[in-house]
Design an enzyme around this catalytic site. Structure first.
Site, PDB file in Angstrom:
ATOM      1  N   GLY A 157      -2.625  -0.013  10.352  1.00  0.00           N
ATOM      2  CA  GLY A 157      -2.532   0.524  11.706  1.00  0.00           C
ATOM      3  C   GLY A 157      -3.209   1.875  11.883  1.00  0.00           C
ATOM      4  N   HIS A 172       7.053  -6.421   3.714  1.00  0.00           N
ATOM      5  CA  HIS A 172       6.029  -5.642   4.441  1.00  0.00           C
ATOM      6  C   HIS A 172       6.332  -4.153   4.274  1.00  0.00           C
ATOM      7  CE1 HIS A 172       3.662  -3.965   7.713  1.00  0.00           C
ATOM      8  NE2 HIS A 172       2.940  -5.063   7.648  1.00  0.00           N
ATOM      9  N   ASN A 177       0.188 -10.847  11.885  1.00  0.00           N
ATOM     10  CA  ASN A 177       1.538 -10.281  11.938  1.00  0.00           C
ATOM     11  C   ASN A 177       1.708  -9.585  13.286  1.00  0.00           C
ATOM     12  OD1 ASN A 177       3.948  -8.943  11.556  1.00  0.00           O
ATOM     13  ND2 ASN A 177       3.135  -7.467  10.063  1.00  0.00           N
ATOM     14  N   TRP A 178       2.504 -10.192  14.150  1.00  0.00           N
ATOM     15  CA  TRP A 178       2.646  -9.645  15.514  1.00  0.00           C
ATOM     16  C   TRP A 178       3.673  -8.512  15.582  1.00  0.00           C
ATOM     17  CZ3 TRP A 178       2.600 -14.724  18.981  1.00  0.00           C
ATOM     18  CH2 TRP A 178       1.352 -15.340  18.837  1.00  0.00           C
ATOM     19  N   LYS A 179       4.357  -8.277  14.498  1.00  0.00           N
ATOM     20  CA  LYS A 179       5.359  -7.183  14.445  1.00  0.00           C
ATOM     21  C   LYS A 179       6.304  -7.269  15.644  1.00  0.00           C
ATOM     22  CE  LYS A 179       1.937  -4.483  12.019  1.00  0.00           C
ATOM     23  NZ  LYS A 179       1.621  -3.210  11.418  1.00  0.00           N
ATOM     24  N   GLU A 219      -1.785  -4.655   0.802  1.00  0.00           N
ATOM     25  CA  GLU A 219      -1.924  -3.851   2.010  1.00  0.00           C
ATOM     26  C   GLU A 219      -1.713  -2.379   1.660  1.00  0.00           C
ATOM     27  OE1 GLU A 219      -1.122  -6.257   5.744  1.00  0.00           O
ATOM     28  OE2 GLU A 219       0.830  -5.633   5.038  1.00  0.00           O
ATOM     29  N   GLU A 251       6.359  -1.806   6.261  1.00  0.00           N
ATOM     30  CA  GLU A 251       7.248  -1.224   7.281  1.00  0.00           C
ATOM     31  C   GLU A 251       8.710  -1.527   6.957  1.00  0.00           C
ATOM     32  OE1 GLU A 251       5.148  -2.921  10.609  1.00  0.00           O
ATOM     33  OE2 GLU A 251       3.466  -1.602  10.113  1.00  0.00           O
ATOM     34  N   SER A 299      -5.948  -2.671   8.768  1.00  0.00           N
ATOM     35  CA  SER A 299      -7.021  -2.444   9.745  1.00  0.00           C
ATOM     36  C   SER A 299      -8.179  -3.430   9.615  1.00  0.00           C
ATOM     37  CB  SER A 299      -7.511  -0.986   9.673  1.00  0.00           C
ATOM     38  OG  SER A 299      -6.443  -0.100   9.963  1.00  0.00           O
TER      39      SER A 299
HETATM   40  C1  PEP Z   1      -0.028  -5.309   8.933  1.00  0.00           C
HETATM   41  O1  PEP Z   1       0.843  -4.963   9.682  1.00  0.00           O
HETATM   42  O2  PEP Z   1       0.248  -6.088   8.020  1.00  0.00           O
HETATM   43  C2  PEP Z   1      -1.371  -4.781   9.125  1.00  0.00           C
HETATM   44  C3  PEP Z   1      -2.266  -4.980   8.204  1.00  0.00           C
HETATM   45  O3  PEP Z   1      -1.614  -4.081  10.283  1.00  0.00           O
HETATM   46  P1  PEP Z   1      -3.052  -3.605  10.840  1.00  0.00           P
HETATM   47  O4  PEP Z   1      -3.984  -4.767  10.750  1.00  0.00           O
HETATM   48  O5  PEP Z   1      -2.782  -3.191  12.263  1.00  0.00           O
HETATM   49  O6  PEP Z   1      -3.491  -2.463  10.001  1.00  0.00           O
END
Ligand code: PEP
Length: 250
Positions: A173, A95, A9-11, A167, A97, A213
């Site tokens: 993050g 997601h 996921n490049w956000k 998640e 976010e 992470s």
């Molecule tokens: C994500 O945004 O779905 C995610 C898991 O981010 P990260 O790997 O940076 O924690």
């Protein structure tokens, strides 16, 4: 046997040119990951260029969100067929976010899931508890609400095509990964819940990814767990060497 899936996921990162470069690197790294599915989710503006640049490779492309209507007066939104038109095979839905900052609810997640399935996109549906919810021992209740709400009134043969990403919000993050025990117990819970609501066959087929992470250092241990079928990777998917190592987990 469920096929492993690693999704990046490049956000809200990368210009079109940068995204194309990174996608080419991922596609080179993915050639050694036989039998595994690899998907990248660039920003909307880069989707078509990325799809074109890696056409014919084993790497699939995902949108980071979509809207459920086909077309019309919905300024700023992207329709399911627009994602297909830009070369997408998958779409991330719900997601944390989007839930935290953009008002996504279990109901809107469900509408989006149905709209994605209707055009043949594979939804990657994100669920996960906040730190406060975990501390109040509400993790399973939150996950159950998100799964029941997000998958409401789907048929079993639709559910088996889904990808669910667990998640924990406190792990996204932050550099704090759930332990393999913490992750596996929620994955097992999700699979049992899917079995209860949609039947055993759907539960055996649905793929459940871990996200939060994920790094080259922890991917191998996570992937040893019986109910962890892959990973949704944020930060580490922006670094070609790290993502290459994650794709090629052992
Ligand atoms: C994500 O945004 O779905 C995610 C898991 O981010 P990260 O790997 O940076 O924690």
């Amino acid at each position: 046997m469920r096929r492993s899936l690693i999704a990046g996921n490049w956000k809200m990162n990368k210009t079109i040119a940068e995204a194309v470069d990174l996608a080419r690197e991922v596609s080179r790294a993915a050639t050694t990951a036989a039998g595994r599915e690899v998907v990248i989710a660039p920003t909307f503006t880069a989707l078509a260029s990325v799809s074109e640049a890696i056409r014919g490779s084993v790497v699939g492309v995902a949108g980071q969100d979509l809207f459920w209507e086909e077309k019309g007066a919905f300024t700023g939104e992207i329709a399911p067929l627009m994602l297909k038109d830009a070369g997408c095979s998958h779409v991330i839905i719900g997601h944390s976010e989007r839930r935290q900052y953009f008002g996504e609810t279990d109901d809107s997640v469900c509408r989006k899931v149905k709209a994605a399935l209707a055009v043949g996109l594979t939804p990657i549906i994100c669920v996960g508890e906040l730190l406060s919810e975990r501390e109040e021992n509400r993790t399973f209740a939150v996950i159950e609400r998100q799964i029941r709400g997000g998958l409401d009134s789907l048929a079993a043969d639709q559910v088996e095509k889904l990808v669910i990403a667990y998640e924990p919000v406190w792990a996204i993050g932050t550099g704090k990964t759930a332990t393999t025990v913490q992750a596996e117990e929620v994955h097992r819970f999700i699979r049992r819940l899917v079995a209860e609501v949609f039947g055993k066959a759907a539960a055996e087929k649905v793929r459940i990814l871990y996200g939060g992470s994920v790094t080259p250092e922890n991917i191998d241990d996570l992937m040893k767990e019986a109910d962890i079928d892959g990973a949704l990777v944020g930060g580490a998917s922006l670094k070609p060497e790290s993502f290459a190592r994650i794709i090629n987990f052992t």
